[in-house]
Write a protein that holds these residues in place. Structure first.
Motif, mmCIF file in Angstrom:
data_model
loop_
_atom_site.group_PDB
_atom_site.id
_atom_site.type_symbol
_atom_site.label_atom_id
_atom_site.label_comp_id
_atom_site.label_asym_id
_atom_site.label_seq_id
_atom_site.Cartn_x
_atom_site.Cartn_y
_atom_site.Cartn_z
ATOM 1 N N LYS A 143 0.842 -1.182 0.000
ATOM 2 C CA LYS A 143 0.000 0.000 0.000
ATOM 3 C C LYS A 143 0.888 1.246 0.000
ATOM 4 O O LYS A 143 2.060 1.185 0.330
ATOM 5 N N GLU A 144 0.306 2.368 -0.363
ATOM 6 C CA GLU A 144 1.083 3.609 -0.457
ATOM 7 C C GLU A 144 1.698 3.985 0.885
ATOM 8 O O GLU A 144 2.848 4.408 0.955
ATOM 9 N N GLU A 145 0.940 3.800 1.976
ATOM 10 C CA GLU A 145 1.489 4.167 3.287
ATOM 11 C C GLU A 145 2.630 3.231 3.686
ATOM 12 O O GLU A 145 3.560 3.632 4.386
ATOM 13 N N ASP A 146 2.585 1.978 3.207
ATOM 14 C CA ASP A 146 3.670 1.046 3.515
ATOM 15 C C ASP A 146 4.936 1.401 2.742
ATOM 16 O O ASP A 146 6.051 1.182 3.219
ATOM 17 N N LYS A 147 4.762 1.939 1.517
ATOM 18 C CA LYS A 147 5.917 2.344 0.729
ATOM 19 C C LYS A 147 6.630 3.532 1.360
ATOM 20 O O LYS A 147 7.844 3.640 1.329
ATOM 21 N N VAL A 148 5.851 4.440 1.947
ATOM 22 C CA VAL A 148 6.432 5.619 2.577
ATOM 23 C C VAL A 148 7.122 5.250 3.873
ATOM 24 O O VAL A 148 8.226 5.717 4.183
ATOM 25 N N ASN A 149 6.512 4.362 4.657
ATOM 26 C CA ASN A 149 7.074 3.954 5.946
ATOM 27 C C ASN A 149 7.060 2.429 6.039
ATOM 28 O O ASN A 149 6.188 1.843 6.678
ATOM 29 N N PRO A 150 8.030 1.773 5.386
ATOM 30 C CA PRO A 150 7.999 0.311 5.329
ATOM 31 C C PRO A 150 8.296 -0.374 6.654
ATOM 32 O O PRO A 150 7.976 -1.537 6.844
ATOM 33 N N GLY A 151 8.910 0.327 7.602
ATOM 34 C CA GLY A 151 9.240 -0.291 8.883
ATOM 35 C C GLY A 151 10.451 -1.204 8.788
ATOM 36 O O GLY A 151 11.178 -1.213 7.791
ATOM 37 N N LEU A 152 10.687 -1.993 9.834
ATOM 38 C CA LEU A 152 11.857 -2.859 9.899
ATOM 39 C C LEU A 152 11.463 -4.322 10.061
ATOM 40 O O LEU A 152 12.071 -5.054 10.832
ATOM 41 N N ASP A 153 10.428 -4.726 9.367
ATOM 42 C CA ASP A 153 10.021 -6.128 9.382
ATOM 43 C C ASP A 153 10.857 -6.859 8.335
ATOM 44 O O ASP A 153 10.499 -6.943 7.160
ATOM 45 N N TYR A 154 12.020 -7.391 8.768
ATOM 46 C CA TYR A 154 12.959 -7.995 7.825
ATOM 47 C C TYR A 154 12.406 -9.255 7.166
ATOM 48 O O TYR A 154 12.866 -9.647 6.105
ATOM 49 N N VAL A 155 11.439 -9.899 7.812
ATOM 50 C CA VAL A 155 10.836 -11.074 7.189
ATOM 51 C C VAL A 155 10.115 -10.658 5.903
ATOM 52 O O VAL A 155 10.147 -11.375 4.894
ATOM 53 N N LYS A 156 9.505 -9.495 5.925
ATOM 54 C CA LYS A 156 8.786 -9.009 4.742
ATOM 55 C C LYS A 156 9.700 -8.293 3.760
ATOM 56 O O LYS A 156 9.534 -8.416 2.547
ATOM 57 N N THR A 157 10.666 -7.521 4.281
ATOM 58 C CA THR A 157 11.504 -6.707 3.398
ATOM 59 C C THR A 157 12.848 -7.350 3.073
ATOM 60 O O THR A 157 13.551 -6.884 2.182
ATOM 61 N N GLY A 158 13.212 -8.423 3.787
ATOM 62 C CA GLY A 158 14.498 -9.067 3.559
ATOM 63 C C GLY A 158 15.564 -8.541 4.503
ATOM 64 O O GLY A 158 15.589 -7.351 4.829
ATOM 65 N N PHE A 159 16.435 -9.425 4.944
ATOM 66 C CA PHE A 159 17.526 -9.007 5.827
ATOM 67 C C PHE A 159 18.635 -8.366 4.998
ATOM 68 O O PHE A 159 19.052 -8.928 3.983
#
Length: 262
Positions: A143-159
């Motif tokens: 979602k657009e808000e996730d693109k702006v603030n993706p956070g630090l969930d490495y499982v979702k974004t990759g280590f």
């Protein structure tokens, strides 16, 4: 023909003449002379030419052969980096490799956080998710808000390829993960997570290269050139990263036939 070959090839282990009645070839050799005599006898019974009997019915009717292109695709006009830029990148990359080697032992002994669970070497899907994240591997649309603030969930974004992580990888695992990511890249687009991991793995790859690693990095450079050839604009965010991968493979690892020329 056999006598001619015997004249051309000197006998390295000449045998003394012996009484053939004292030697029984059906019994195990009792000494080195009898063993060599038995070897000579068996060799004399072998035909000079052997023709394999192939059953055509057992052959596959359609056999595919994968032939890889030897060189990279030429960059579109204005997409190729300058020689000076390439030399600068090779120099920076060399410094990174020296730094990794210098600090490898220190970071290798450090404990990882509890949330960092490294897959086993043979777990291809596990490594793809570990490096690239579930969002990329599973084609999850953010979602657009996730693109702006993706956070630090490495499982979702990759280590990220932290030094504490890559320092724990031996050369066998480095080659395996490199192969997994390049194979993924063959069928997918270039993403930032992929670029970071490819750069880190290449920085950890020891020289001289093993044949498997040599083939892999050439495959990587060719794939990067293919993606670059389809870019529509020089302002594309992927261009610099693609040029960097080609530059490292060609200039640092001395695959000069793949290099970009001005």
């Amino acid at each position: 023909m056999k006598s001619d070959m015997e004249e051309l090839m000197p006998r390295l282990l000449p045998l003394e003449s012996c009484d053939t009645e004292e030697y029984n070839s059906n019994e195990p050799p009792r000494n080195p002379q009898e063993y060599l005599r038995q070897v000579q006898r068996e060799a004399s019974l072998c035909p000079d030419v052997v023709v394999a009997q192939i059953d055509p019915k057992k052959l596959k009717k359609k056999q595919s052969v994968n032939v890889s292109i030897t060189g990279c695709l030429a960059a579109p006009q204005g997409f190729s980096p300058s020689l000076k830029w390439q030399q600068q990148q090779v120099s920076k990359f060399s410094e990174v490799r020296q730094s990794v080697n210098k600090h490898r032992q220190h970071w290798k002994s450090q404990f990882l956080d509890d949330n960092v669970v490294m897959p086993k070497t043979e777990d291809e899907d596990g490594w793809k998710r570990f490096c690239l994240g579930e969002n990329v591997c599973l084609d999850i649309q953010l979602k657009e808000e996730d693109k702006v603030n993706p956070g630090l969930d490495y499982v979702k974004t990759g280590f990220p390829p932290f030094l504490s992580i890559v320092s724990k990888l031996n050369q066998s695992t480095i080659s395996a993960v490199l192969e997994y990511l390049i194979n993924w890249f063959e069928e997918r687009d270039f993403v930032p997570q992929l670029g970071r991991w490819l750069y880190a793995l290449l920085a950890c790859l020891e020289k001289p290269l093993l044949p498997e690693a040599h083939s892999l990095i050439r495959q990587l450079a060719r794939r990067c050139s293919a993606v670059r050839a389809n870019l529509e604009s020089k302002d594309d965010d992927r261009l610099s990263a693609l040029n960097l991968m080609i530059c490292i493979v060609a200039r640092y690892f001395e695959q000069n036939d793949l290099a970009d020329n001005e």
